[in-house]
Design a protein around this motif. Structure first.
Motif, mmCIF file in Angstrom:
data_model
loop_
_atom_site.group_PDB
_atom_site.id
_atom_site.type_symbol
_atom_site.label_atom_id
_atom_site.label_comp_id
_atom_site.label_asym_id
_atom_site.label_seq_id
_atom_site.Cartn_x
_atom_site.Cartn_y
_atom_site.Cartn_z
ATOM 1 N N GLU A 299 0.833 -1.211 0.000
ATOM 2 C CA GLU A 299 0.000 0.000 0.000
ATOM 3 C C GLU A 299 0.867 1.260 0.000
ATOM 4 O O GLU A 299 0.574 2.226 -0.706
ATOM 5 C CB GLU A 299 -0.928 -0.003 1.223
ATOM 6 C CG GLU A 299 -1.971 -1.090 1.166
ATOM 7 C CD GLU A 299 -2.750 -1.238 2.456
ATOM 8 O OE1 GLU A 299 -3.966 -1.467 2.369
ATOM 9 O OE2 GLU A 299 -2.152 -1.125 3.556
ATOM 10 N N VAL A 300 1.942 1.232 0.783
ATOM 11 C CA VAL A 300 2.848 2.382 0.817
ATOM 12 C C VAL A 300 3.489 2.584 -0.554
ATOM 13 O O VAL A 300 3.593 3.711 -1.042
ATOM 14 C CB VAL A 300 3.917 2.207 1.919
ATOM 15 C CG1 VAL A 300 4.930 3.333 1.876
ATOM 16 C CG2 VAL A 300 3.259 2.139 3.287
ATOM 17 N N CYS A 301 3.893 1.496 -1.191
ATOM 18 C CA CYS A 301 4.473 1.581 -2.531
ATOM 19 C C CYS A 301 3.477 2.190 -3.508
ATOM 20 O O CYS A 301 3.842 3.025 -4.346
ATOM 21 C CB CYS A 301 4.913 0.204 -3.021
ATOM 22 S SG CYS A 301 6.339 -0.449 -2.133
ATOM 23 N N GLU A 302 2.232 1.796 -3.395
ATOM 24 C CA GLU A 302 1.175 2.337 -4.255
ATOM 25 C C GLU A 302 0.973 3.835 -4.002
ATOM 26 O O GLU A 302 0.903 4.634 -4.931
ATOM 27 C CB GLU A 302 -0.123 1.576 -3.978
ATOM 28 C CG GLU A 302 -1.323 2.061 -4.743
ATOM 29 C CD GLU A 302 -2.573 1.284 -4.343
ATOM 30 O OE1 GLU A 302 -3.527 1.910 -3.858
ATOM 31 O OE2 GLU A 302 -2.580 0.046 -4.516
ATOM 32 N N ILE A 303 0.924 4.211 -2.744
ATOM 33 C CA ILE A 303 0.703 5.608 -2.367
ATOM 34 C C ILE A 303 1.850 6.491 -2.843
ATOM 35 O O ILE A 303 1.630 7.558 -3.412
ATOM 36 C CB ILE A 303 0.524 5.730 -0.840
ATOM 37 C CG1 ILE A 303 -0.786 5.076 -0.412
ATOM 38 C CG2 ILE A 303 0.574 7.188 -0.390
ATOM 39 C CD1 ILE A 303 -0.871 4.763 1.071
ATOM 40 N N ILE B 95 3.294 -0.119 8.691
ATOM 41 C CA ILE B 95 3.676 1.279 8.546
ATOM 42 C C ILE B 95 2.513 2.161 8.972
ATOM 43 O O ILE B 95 1.448 2.122 8.358
ATOM 44 C CB ILE B 95 4.073 1.602 7.087
ATOM 45 C CG1 ILE B 95 5.125 0.621 6.577
ATOM 46 C CG2 ILE B 95 4.604 3.029 6.973
ATOM 47 C CD1 ILE B 95 4.580 -0.583 5.878
ATOM 48 N N PRO B 96 2.690 2.952 10.019
ATOM 49 C CA PRO B 96 1.606 3.852 10.428
ATOM 50 C C PRO B 96 1.319 4.884 9.332
ATOM 51 O O PRO B 96 2.241 5.418 8.713
ATOM 52 C CB PRO B 96 2.161 4.540 11.680
ATOM 53 C CG PRO B 96 3.258 3.639 12.165
ATOM 54 C CD PRO B 96 3.823 2.999 10.936
ATOM 55 N N LYS B 97 0.059 5.138 9.091
ATOM 56 C CA LYS B 97 -0.339 6.134 8.097
ATOM 57 C C LYS B 97 0.307 7.483 8.415
ATOM 58 O O LYS B 97 0.739 8.201 7.521
ATOM 59 C CB LYS B 97 -1.863 6.271 8.070
ATOM 60 C CG LYS B 97 -2.367 7.140 6.929
ATOM 61 C CD LYS B 97 -3.836 7.516 7.048
ATOM 62 C CE LYS B 97 -4.779 6.373 7.086
ATOM 63 N NZ LYS B 97 -6.192 6.784 7.015
#
Length: 70
Positions: free
Chosen positions: A21-25, A53-55
């Motif tokens: 998700e972080v990679c996508e963001i 990973i905290p938002k």
């Protein structure tokens, strides 16, 4: 402005994110993700084998990149 856009974009995500998700963001690959973790630019922790990973950490990173003009 960039941070406000990021906050709006992240509303659809849980408070704790997965690496994918972080990679996508951030629109980065997994190797870049791990470099951010290793360098301390992005805060994260492991539970067992899984990275969490905290938002708020992602928002802080985006904000720091915006401040640098990237």
């Amino acid at each position: 402005k960039k941070i406000q856009e990021a906050i709006i974009m992240l509303e659809n995500y849980q408070d704790i994110l997965k690496p994918a998700e972080v990679c996508e963001i951030l629109r980065i690959g997994k190797s870049s993700f791990y470099k951010l973790i290793d360098s301390g630019q992005l805060s994260a922790y492991k539970t067992g084998k899984n990275w969490k990973i905290p938002k708020a950490s992602v928002l802080k990173y985006i904000n720091s990149m915006s401040a640098e003009g990237n």
